[in-house]
Write a protein that holds these residues in place. Sequence first.
Motif, PDB file in Angstrom:
ATOM      1  N   ALA A  70     -23.018   9.814 -19.244  1.00 20.43           N
ATOM      2  CA  ALA A  70     -24.377   9.681 -19.760  1.00 20.43           C
ATOM      3  C   ALA A  70     -24.873   8.237 -19.662  1.00 20.43           C
ATOM      4  O   ALA A  70     -26.077   8.000 -19.569  1.00 20.43           O
ATOM      5  CB  ALA A  70     -24.448  10.163 -21.206  1.00 20.43           C
ATOM      6  N   ALA A  71     -23.952   7.279 -19.670  1.00 18.23           N
ATOM      7  CA  ALA A  71     -24.344   5.871 -19.615  1.00 18.23           C
ATOM      8  C   ALA A  71     -24.726   5.430 -18.204  1.00 18.23           C
ATOM      9  O   ALA A  71     -25.483   4.477 -18.040  1.00 18.23           O
ATOM     10  CB  ALA A  71     -23.216   4.993 -20.138  1.00 18.23           C
ATOM     11  N   VAL A  72     -24.218   6.109 -17.182  1.00 19.42           N
ATOM     12  CA  VAL A  72     -24.492   5.682 -15.799  1.00 19.42           C
ATOM     13  C   VAL A  72     -25.983   5.672 -15.493  1.00 19.42           C
ATOM     14  O   VAL A  72     -26.506   4.676 -14.971  1.00 19.42           O
ATOM     15  CB  VAL A  72     -23.699   6.545 -14.784  1.00 19.42           C
ATOM     16  N   PRO A  73     -26.754   6.730 -15.798  1.00 21.13           N
ATOM     17  CA  PRO A  73     -28.197   6.658 -15.524  1.00 21.13           C
ATOM     18  C   PRO A  73     -28.909   5.563 -16.312  1.00 21.13           C
ATOM     19  O   PRO A  73     -29.846   4.941 -15.812  1.00 21.13           O
ATOM     20  CB  PRO A  73     -28.717   8.048 -15.933  1.00 21.13           C
ATOM     21  N   VAL A  74     -28.459   5.316 -17.547  1.00 21.15           N
ATOM     22  CA  VAL A  74     -29.057   4.244 -18.355  1.00 21.15           C
ATOM     23  C   VAL A  74     -28.805   2.894 -17.683  1.00 21.15           C
ATOM     24  O   VAL A  74     -29.714   2.057 -17.588  1.00 21.15           O
ATOM     25  CB  VAL A  74     -28.474   4.273 -19.788  1.00 21.15           C
ATOM     26  N   ILE A  75     -27.586   2.693 -17.197  1.00 19.64           N
ATOM     27  CA  ILE A  75     -27.253   1.438 -16.509  1.00 19.64           C
ATOM     28  C   ILE A  75     -28.060   1.309 -15.223  1.00 19.64           C
ATOM     29  O   ILE A  75     -28.597   0.239 -14.911  1.00 19.64           O
ATOM     30  CB  ILE A  75     -25.733   1.363 -16.232  1.00 19.64           C
ATOM     31  N   GLN A  76     -28.171   2.396 -14.458  1.00 18.19           N
ATOM     32  CA  GLN A  76     -28.946   2.364 -13.209  1.00 18.19           C
ATOM     33  C   GLN A  76     -30.410   2.026 -13.466  1.00 18.19           C
ATOM     34  O   GLN A  76     -31.003   1.226 -12.739  1.00 18.19           O
ATOM     35  CB  GLN A  76     -28.829   3.701 -12.482  1.00 18.19           C
ATOM     36  N   GLU A  77     -30.994   2.623 -14.509  1.00 17.96           N
ATOM     37  CA  GLU A  77     -32.391   2.345 -14.849  1.00 17.96           C
ATOM     38  C   GLU A  77     -32.566   0.884 -15.266  1.00 17.96           C
ATOM     39  O   GLU A  77     -33.519   0.216 -14.871  1.00 17.96           O
ATOM     40  CB  GLU A  77     -32.826   3.282 -15.977  1.00 17.96           C
ATOM     41  N   TRP A  78     -31.617   0.390 -16.077  1.00 15.20           N
ATOM     42  CA  TRP A  78     -31.689  -0.991 -16.544  1.00 15.20           C
ATOM     43  C   TRP A  78     -31.566  -1.977 -15.372  1.00 15.20           C
ATOM     44  O   TRP A  78     -32.265  -2.974 -15.313  1.00 15.20           O
ATOM     45  CB  TRP A  78     -30.582  -1.213 -17.573  1.00 15.20           C
ATOM     46  N   LEU A  79     -30.676  -1.676 -14.434  1.00 17.66           N
ATOM     47  CA  LEU A  79     -30.509  -2.543 -13.264  1.00 17.66           C
ATOM     48  C   LEU A  79     -31.735  -2.479 -12.357  1.00 17.66           C
ATOM     49  O   LEU A  79     -32.129  -3.488 -11.760  1.00 17.66           O
ATOM     50  CB  LEU A  79     -29.257  -2.145 -12.483  1.00 17.66           C
TER      51      LEU A  79
END
Length: 194
Positions: A70-79
């Motif tokens: 679940a954290a991967v999309p959040v990290i991708q969006e933040w990057l």
Amino acid sequence: MSMNSSSARRRAPQGAICSPLLANVALDGLADLLASRFPYPGRRTRPYFGYIRYADNLVVTSPDKGRLEAAVPVIQEWLAERGLELNADKTRIVPIDDGFNFLGFHLRRYKGTLLIKPQKEKVLAKLTDIRAWLRMHIHAKQEEIIAHLNQTLRGWSLYYRHVASSKVYAYVDHRLFRMLWTWARRRHPHKPAK
């Protein structure tokens, strides 16, 4: 569980002096984002994710695979907001029992104990470089060979001295002896082995 990745595309060329600095500035705040979006269950105050970064390489750890996914999309969006993206080839989610590579080290849990070793591919690449250098310097003097190898191996061994590397050092020592033996036989083909 851990996610190992490297941000691939950025404006500064890779290997430039300012590249690690820019990556550290750009990645600053990711740990706070993860802590705010995914609070630790219960009343504990510790963060739910472990987060390690060095220049543009990062590892995110979690005891729960579902939360990590679940954290991967959040990290991708933040990057993406910063003009960065995760390298799809290097990004993966693995159990710590399977292990992963990070900065030339292989991290893996064996029977409940985390064991950090030099990465096999990096060790073999170093031996390949030494072999190629010896082949290019067949007619060099022994003093030059010793000086070069001392300098190269000192830096390499100091990098890995803080981890479980004694077996790797023994392996490199054996392979290096064989390479030097071959170099000496080529340099002096008419001298007996003794």
